[in-house]
Motif scaffolding. Structure first.
Motif, short mmCIF file in Angstrom:
data_model
loop_
_atom_site.label_atom_id
_atom_site.label_comp_id
_atom_site.label_asym_id
_atom_site.label_seq_id
_atom_site.Cartn_x
_atom_site.Cartn_y
_atom_site.Cartn_z
N MET A 1 0.87 -1.18 0.00
CA MET A 1 0.00 0.00 0.00
C MET A 1 0.90 1.23 0.00
N VAL A 2 0.55 2.26 -0.76
CA VAL A 2 1.38 3.47 -0.85
C VAL A 2 0.54 4.68 -0.48
N VAL A 3 1.07 5.49 0.44
CA VAL A 3 0.41 6.70 0.90
C VAL A 3 1.32 7.89 0.66
N ASN A 4 0.78 8.92 0.06
CA ASN A 4 1.47 10.21 -0.07
C ASN A 4 1.12 11.02 1.18
N ALA A 5 2.08 11.17 2.08
CA ALA A 5 1.80 11.80 3.37
C ALA A 5 1.38 13.27 3.21
N ARG A 6 2.00 13.96 2.27
CA ARG A 6 1.76 15.39 2.03
C ARG A 6 2.20 16.28 3.19
N PHE A 7 1.85 15.93 4.40
CA PHE A 7 2.15 16.76 5.56
C PHE A 7 3.01 15.99 6.57
N ALA A 8 4.08 16.63 7.03
CA ALA A 8 4.86 16.09 8.13
C ALA A 8 4.32 16.62 9.45
N LYS A 9 3.60 17.74 9.37
CA LYS A 9 2.94 18.31 10.54
C LYS A 9 1.81 19.19 10.07
N PRO A 10 0.57 18.96 10.48
CA PRO A 10 0.15 17.81 11.29
C PRO A 10 0.07 16.55 10.45
N LEU A 11 0.29 15.42 11.10
CA LEU A 11 0.16 14.14 10.44
C LEU A 11 -1.31 13.77 10.28
N ASP A 12 -1.59 12.94 9.31
CA ASP A 12 -2.92 12.38 9.18
C ASP A 12 -3.01 11.19 10.14
N SER A 13 -3.21 11.50 11.41
CA SER A 13 -3.14 10.49 12.47
C SER A 13 -4.14 9.37 12.26
N GLU A 14 -5.37 9.72 11.94
CA GLU A 14 -6.41 8.70 11.79
C GLU A 14 -6.06 7.72 10.69
N LEU A 15 -5.66 8.23 9.53
CA LEU A 15 -5.32 7.34 8.42
C LEU A 15 -4.13 6.46 8.76
N LEU A 16 -3.08 7.06 9.30
CA LEU A 16 -1.86 6.30 9.58
C LEU A 16 -2.09 5.22 10.63
N LEU A 17 -2.81 5.57 11.68
CA LEU A 17 -3.06 4.59 12.74
C LEU A 17 -3.95 3.45 12.25
N ASP A 18 -4.99 3.79 11.50
CA ASP A 18 -5.90 2.76 11.00
C ASP A 18 -5.19 1.78 10.07
N TRP A 19 -4.42 2.32 9.11
CA TRP A 19 -3.79 1.44 8.15
C TRP A 19 -2.57 0.72 8.72
N ALA A 20 -1.86 1.36 9.65
CA ALA A 20 -0.74 0.68 10.31
C ALA A 20 -1.25 -0.53 11.08
N ALA A 21 -2.37 -0.35 11.78
CA ALA A 21 -2.95 -1.46 12.54
C ALA A 21 -3.45 -2.56 11.61
N THR A 22 -4.01 -2.17 10.46
CA THR A 22 -4.56 -3.14 9.52
C THR A 22 -3.46 -3.94 8.82
N VAL A 23 -2.43 -3.23 8.34
CA VAL A 23 -1.36 -3.89 7.59
C VAL A 23 -0.34 -4.54 8.50
N GLY A 24 0.03 -3.86 9.58
CA GLY A 24 0.95 -4.44 10.55
C GLY A 24 2.42 -4.22 10.28
N ARG A 25 2.76 -3.69 9.09
CA ARG A 25 4.15 -3.40 8.75
C ARG A 25 4.18 -2.05 8.03
N LEU A 26 5.01 -1.14 8.52
CA LEU A 26 5.00 0.23 8.01
C LEU A 26 6.42 0.71 7.75
N ILE A 27 6.62 1.32 6.59
CA ILE A 27 7.91 1.92 6.23
C ILE A 27 7.67 3.38 5.87
N THR A 28 8.42 4.29 6.48
CA THR A 28 8.37 5.69 6.08
C THR A 28 9.56 5.98 5.17
N VAL A 29 9.33 6.85 4.19
CA VAL A 29 10.38 7.17 3.21
C VAL A 29 10.43 8.68 3.05
N GLU A 30 11.61 9.27 3.26
CA GLU A 30 11.74 10.72 3.15
C GLU A 30 13.12 11.10 2.62
#
Length: 236
Positions: free
Chosen positions: A130-159
């Motif tokens: 799954m690929v997400v364009n974060a767009r914002f480093a602050k504020p983060l899209d907390s709801e989206l990140l938490l929901d999908w991190a919990a669903t997928v279980g493995r998360l990589i950030t790239v910057e």
């Protein structure tokens, strides 16, 4: 001063990230880490030149301090949408959402397209990303990140910035605050000064190109699977 007074000031940060032949004195990968700790600031970075235009429109309209970073070099060549629009502040964009994703790639700024390309490389190995364009480093899209991190279980950030204190650190802090235990990996610039060099070569050396991102995803999946196996053995 800008942050304290919550002034409508936009910091347009040119040459954000790796600058290649400009050399180590001009590398632009420190800004995320030192600006995201200032209260009232909004931090954003576009995936391409079209998104840059909309982000600049957003920055001058929202009435708060904004740090908008964009890289050196040419754009992607994407078609431009003439009508400028404000982006919802703190909202990420899901670009690829396969069913039963094996890994979640959350990219910031000009590492979005390499992450999409990495997803295609992973698909050749039977791995769905799954690929997400974060767009914002602050504020983060907390709801989206938490929901999908919990669903997928493995998360990589790239910057295209420092790993220490950068976008990936912000995501890790979010996961920690919500006690969400998932397998993670933070891809970015290590604690070094980069010398002169071609950006493409330096991205490859740092594991920030499509091949490097795909390799990191495979390694994270293998590590997570090994730990899961050990945990099951211990419990049994």
């Amino acid at each position: 001063d800008v942050g304290v007074q919550d002034l409508p000031v936009t910091l347009a940060i040119d040459r954000g990230g790796i600058v290649g032949d400009d050399g180590q004195t001009h590398q632009g990968f420190f800004d995320i880490a030192y600006l995201r700790i200032v209260p009232n600031f909004v931090l954003m970075a576009p995936a391409d030149e079209n998104e840059l235009r909309h982000m600049l429109c957003t920055a001058v309209e929202i009435g708060h301090p904004v740090a908008l970073r964009y890289p050196r070099g040419e754009g992607t060549g994407i078609s431009l949408i003439e009508d400028l629009r404000q982006l919802p502040v703190g909202r990420a964009q899901v670009l690829r959402a396969p069913k039963n994703a094996d890994v979640l790639l959350v990219a910031y700024g000009n590492r979005v397209y390499p992450s999409l390309q990495a997803a295609q490389l992973l698909l050749q190995q039977g791995i769905e990303a799954m690929v997400v364009n974060a767009r914002f480093a602050k504020p983060l899209d907390s709801e989206l990140l938490l929901d999908w991190a919990a669903t997928v279980g493995r998360l990589i950030t790239v910057e295209d910035g420092m790993r220490a204190g950068g976008f990936g650190s912000a995501v890790l802090e979010l996961l920690c605050q919500h006690r969400l235990n998932v397998a993670t990996s933070v891809l970015g610039v290590p604690d070094v000064f980069l010398p002169h060099g071609k950006p493409s070569q330096q991205y490859a050396e740092l594991g920030l190109d499509d091949a490097g991102i795909a390799e990191a995803a495979v390694a994270l999946i293998q590590t997570a699977q090994a730990r899961s196996k050990v945990t099951r053995l211990i419990r049994n």
